[in-house]
Structures are given as structure tokens and as C-alpha cells.
Design a protein around this motif. Structure first.
Motif, mmCIF file in Angstrom:
data_model
loop_
_atom_site.group_PDB
_atom_site.id
_atom_site.type_symbol
_atom_site.label_atom_id
_atom_site.label_comp_id
_atom_site.label_asym_id
_atom_site.label_seq_id
_atom_site.Cartn_x
_atom_site.Cartn_y
_atom_site.Cartn_z
ATOM 1 N N SER A 1 48.120 19.561 16.029
ATOM 2 C CA SER A 1 49.509 19.729 15.580
ATOM 3 C C SER A 1 49.588 20.622 14.352
ATOM 4 C CB SER A 1 50.139 18.370 15.280
ATOM 5 O OG SER A 1 50.306 17.619 16.476
ATOM 6 N N ARG B 1 57.309 18.508 20.977
ATOM 7 C CA ARG B 1 56.549 18.503 19.725
ATOM 8 C C ARG B 1 55.868 19.848 19.489
ATOM 9 N NH1 ARG B 1 54.673 13.814 20.457
ATOM 10 N NH2 ARG B 1 52.458 14.038 20.883
ATOM 11 N N LYS C 1 58.510 22.514 18.615
ATOM 12 C CA LYS C 1 59.091 22.242 17.296
ATOM 13 C C LYS C 1 58.133 22.665 16.186
ATOM 14 C CE LYS C 1 61.210 18.541 14.577
ATOM 15 N NZ LYS C 1 61.577 17.100 14.532
ATOM 16 N N THR C 2 56.829 22.633 16.505
ATOM 17 C CA THR C 2 55.815 22.977 15.507
ATOM 18 C C THR C 2 55.519 24.466 15.485
ATOM 19 O OG1 THR C 2 54.840 20.828 16.074
ATOM 20 C CG2 THR C 2 53.588 22.182 14.597
ATOM 21 N N ALA D 1 50.431 18.229 7.149
ATOM 22 C CA ALA D 1 51.480 17.972 8.142
ATOM 23 C C ALA D 1 52.793 17.615 7.460
ATOM 24 C CB ALA D 1 51.044 16.848 9.077
ATOM 25 N N HIS E 1 54.465 20.642 5.908
ATOM 26 C CA HIS E 1 54.980 21.634 6.860
ATOM 27 C C HIS E 1 55.919 20.998 7.902
ATOM 28 C CE1 HIS E 1 51.559 23.799 5.122
ATOM 29 N NE2 HIS E 1 52.097 24.919 5.585
ATOM 30 N N VAL F 1 55.456 18.723 10.098
ATOM 31 C CA VAL F 1 54.854 18.576 11.420
ATOM 32 C C VAL F 1 54.935 17.106 11.829
ATOM 33 C CG1 VAL F 1 52.731 18.766 12.763
ATOM 34 C CG2 VAL F 1 53.289 20.511 11.051
#
Length: 408
Positions: free
Chosen positions: A19, A53, A56-57, A162, A165, A167
Motif C-alpha cells: 500500500s 484501495r 485511492k492510493t 502510511a 500519506h 494511505v
């Protein structure tokens, strides 16, 4: 970075490592397109919500590839037929990586990508398994391994990255076991397991996912009968099943009876020891059944020679050397040995134990007439005297000569 890279295919699981790799790639390869690929090798529940996910990342798209049938037929069953175990445990993550990497290569070629990226750490075995497969199938592609070049040094720092950012992640610092799930097994590493002095918390809620501990298993045994054709399981309790369904069904039955828990400190390929706990309920049953069937279908010399080959086969799989001439040659030998490994094995599952309950085969080499302690017409026991005299002759001659030398 040294080389201009415009399109990257990322091995994506949706976990913490992969991720945060997406924004990291954008930061370090400005303007690159990141295409995610999730190879479904049985971690069905983890696939849910992956596309949202990934995008979106920062990924441009996500391929979700169902490779369960290929995983079972081309990787699990050949390893099962070989009887390969690495330091006592059944190879789960090891043979799941080559089919995933193979699909990564196929999509990278389809998309015209410049590189393939993975989230394996520089301390682990998976980096080798991914990269050896890529080198075998697409030596022209660049390989990006962020864990070997970024400044992040721990999973706590990954979580911080994460959070910084935005995430989305599903774990916390308190529930940060490193787990790998596929159709064949579930592995657990990290936290309290890093100290071999600590007992695994089998009875702790949420630790085991494929089954229960032996203490929590039912007091009543479960019987299963598995039919094999040339070393491959083809039916369960009289019902024909494909490999994926059969393994999933045995996972349920074995898990309910506390089968397949294995706690080991293993020797990693990269030179260190690591501690892991593995859940392999269905696989443990299949290995046991296959070994039982071979006891009546293989002659002594073949059976004993195959033990040594099984160890070497396990090393090859563990070390990521699936796409090698030696593994192909070993498969040819194994397939020859399996031509008569056909029959039925009945087992009793009870509180973590697998108990033999009967085995039959049309190719059995077991003869009750020859093995009987009763009177028979096929074996003259007086023949054994001459056999023992010849078989023991070297021992007798050495003893006589040693005695003669000692007397002098």
C-alpha cells in the motif's frame, strides 16, 4: 533513479508494504504509471475492496487474477507428489510466489511496462522467489525492490509513512503480526513469535484463522476417505472434486479438528533463522494420506530413493528455483514413481492427530500371503539361512580377521 521508468507493474496485496509502495513509487519515479496486480491464490477475503484501495492510493488500475487452479495443479500437486517438506513444514508461501510472479510478467508484457516492483523485505526469502521467476521468464525487465533502497527500516515506520500519506491500512501497531494467506496455508510471524521462548497463543481469539487448537477441537473424531489417481487427490468421501474445492473442504474439516499447526524456527535462504507458526490443515491431511498410499504402492528402493529427492525438491521450491531444469527433471522422475500411486486412504481426525484407518490400492505391493505369521505355501523359511550367511559374510570375515590380528 538511474534509469527512466514510465510504467511499473506492482505485485499488490493491499497490505501495509504494498500500500505504501504506490505513493513511494510516484515520489521516486516522477510521472510513472503504477499498475497493480493481485494474484488470487486463495486469499479470497483479502481481495474484497482492493480495487478501490489501490486506486485511492494512486494506482491507475488493478488486475485481480484468479490463479487458484494453476496454483493447485501446476505447483501444489507436483510438490505433494514429490513429498517435499522444508525442515518439517509444508511449503506454502514458497510455491505461491512463482505463479504470482509468472502472472506479473504476463501483464507487464501486455501493458508494455518497464519494470516489476515487489514489496518483499531484504531480509526475507520472497524477494528471491519473485526475482528468480522474473529473471527466468522476462530477463529484460527491471526489478524494483523498495525495501532494499528506501529509508524505512521497520513496520512502525511504515505505519507512520502510511498515516502521513493518507494511505488506508487495516492493521495497527498492536495487531501487527506479519501474515501470508493462500489456499494452502496461513503463516504467522512477528511480535511475540520473534522470541522462540514464547508459546504461540493458539487459544487467543483472532490468532488462528483456519481452525482451532487441539484443545478446542471436538471430542468426537471425523473420518475422511481420499482417493488418489497417480498421486493426485481426486475425490473426498466418494465425491469427485477439483483440486481447489478438495483443499478448501479439507481445510475446513482439518481446521475444525485442530489439524495442521506447526511451530518452527527455520533456516532462511538469506542466512538467518526465523520463527514462524503455520496453519496447513488440508495440506497436512493430504501429505499424510499420500505418504500412507505410497507405503503399499512403491517398492523399497524407489521409496527410499524418493526420500532424498524430496529433500532436494523442497530446497529448490524454498529457494525460489522453480523455473529451473533440475526441477523439471525431478518432476519427470516423480511422475514415473506416481504411475501406480492410485487408491483410497481412510483417516481419522481427532484433536490435532491424524490416525490411519485403512488403505487400499489396485497396485498394492503388500501380500498378506507373504507377510502372514501363519502357515503359507509361498515362503520357505529355511531359505533365509543362506540369505543371512551371504548378507552377513562381510561382517563375519571382518570379525574373524580382526580376531586373528588381535591374537598376533
Amino acid at each position: 533513479m538511474a534509469k527512466e521508468i514510465k510504467k511499473i507493474v506492482l505485485a499488490y496485496s493491499g497490505g501495509l508494504d504494498t500500500s505504501i509502495i504506490i505513493p513511494w513509487l510516484h515520489e521516486n519515479y516522477p510521472g510513472c504509471e503504477v499498475i497493480c496486480v493481485a494474484g488470487n491464490v486463495g486469499q479470497d477475503s483479502e481481495i474484497v475492496g482492493l480495487e478501490e484501495r489501490a486506486k485511492k492510493t494512486g494506482a491507475s488500475k488493478l488486475y485481480i487474477e484468479d490463479i487458484q487452479d494453476e496454483f493447485v495443479n501446476d505447483f501444489i500437486f507436483p510438490t505433494l507428489k514429490a513429498g517435499a517438506k522444508y525442515e518439517g513444514y509444508l511449503l506454502g508461501t514458497s510455491f505461491a510466489r512463482p505463479p504470482i510472479a509468472k502472472r506479473l510478467v504476463e501483464i507487464a508484457k501486455k501493458e508494455g511496462a518497464d519494470a516489476i516492483c515487489h514489496g518483499c523485505t531484504g531480509k526475507g526469502n520472497d524477494q528471491v522467489r519473485f526475482e528468480l521467476t522474473i529473471k527466468a521468464l522476462a530477463p529484460e525487465l527491471e526489478i524494483i525492490a523498495p525495501w532494499r533502497i528506501w529509508n524505512i527500516k521497520s513496520r512502525d515506520q511504515e505505519i507512520e509513512y502510511a498515516e502521513a500519506h493518507n494511505v488506508p491500512i487495516k492493521i495497527t501497531r498492536e495487531t501487527n503480526y506479519s501474515k501470508d494467506m493462500n489456499l494452502w496455508h496461513l503463516s504467522h510471524e512477528g511480535l511475540d513469535l520473534e522470541d522462540p521462548a514464547n508459546e504461540p497463543q493458539y487459544n487467543k481469539k483472532g490468532f488462528l484463522e483456519l481452525g482451532v487448537s487441539p484443545e478446542q477441537a471436538p471430542d468426537k473424531p471425523t473420518y475422511v476417505t481420499i482417493h488418489f489417481e497417480k498421486g493426485i487427490p481426486t475425490s473426498l468421501n466418494g465425491e469427485k472434486m477439483d483440486g481447489v474445492k478438495l483443499i478448501k473442504t479439507l481445510n475446513k474439516l482439518g481446521g475444525e479438528n485442530g489439524i495442521g499447526l506447526f511451530d518452527v524456527v527455520e533456516n532462511r535462504l538469506v542466512g538467518m533463522k526465523s520463527r514462524g507458526v503455520y496453519e496447513t490443515p488440508g495440506g497436512t491431511i493430504l501429505y499424510h494420506a499420500h505418504e500412507v498410499l505410497e507405503t503399499i504402492c512403491l517398492d523399497k528402493e524407489t521409496q527410499h530413493y524418493k526420500y532424498g529427492l524430496a529433500q532436494k525438491y523442497a530446497d529448490i521450491v524454498y529457494n525460489g528455483q522453480w523455473y529451473t531444469p533440475l526441477r523439471e527433471a525431478m518432476d519427470a522422475f516423480v511422475d514415473k514413481t506416481q504411475e501406480t500411486v492410485t487408491g483410497d486412504v481412510k483417516l481419522k481426525l481427532y484433536k490435532g492427530n491424524i490416525i490411519n484407518a485403512g488403505v487400499t490400492s489396485p497396485y498394492t505391493l503388500y501380500s498378506e500371503d507373504f507377510a502372514s505369521f501363519g502357515e503359507d505355501d509361498v515362503y520357505d523359511q529355511t531359505d533365509s539361512k543362506g540369505f543371512i550367511n551371504l548378507f552377513g559374510l562381510p561382517i563375519k570375515v571382518k570379525a574373524l580377521l580382526d580376531a586373528e590380528r588381535n591374537n598376533k
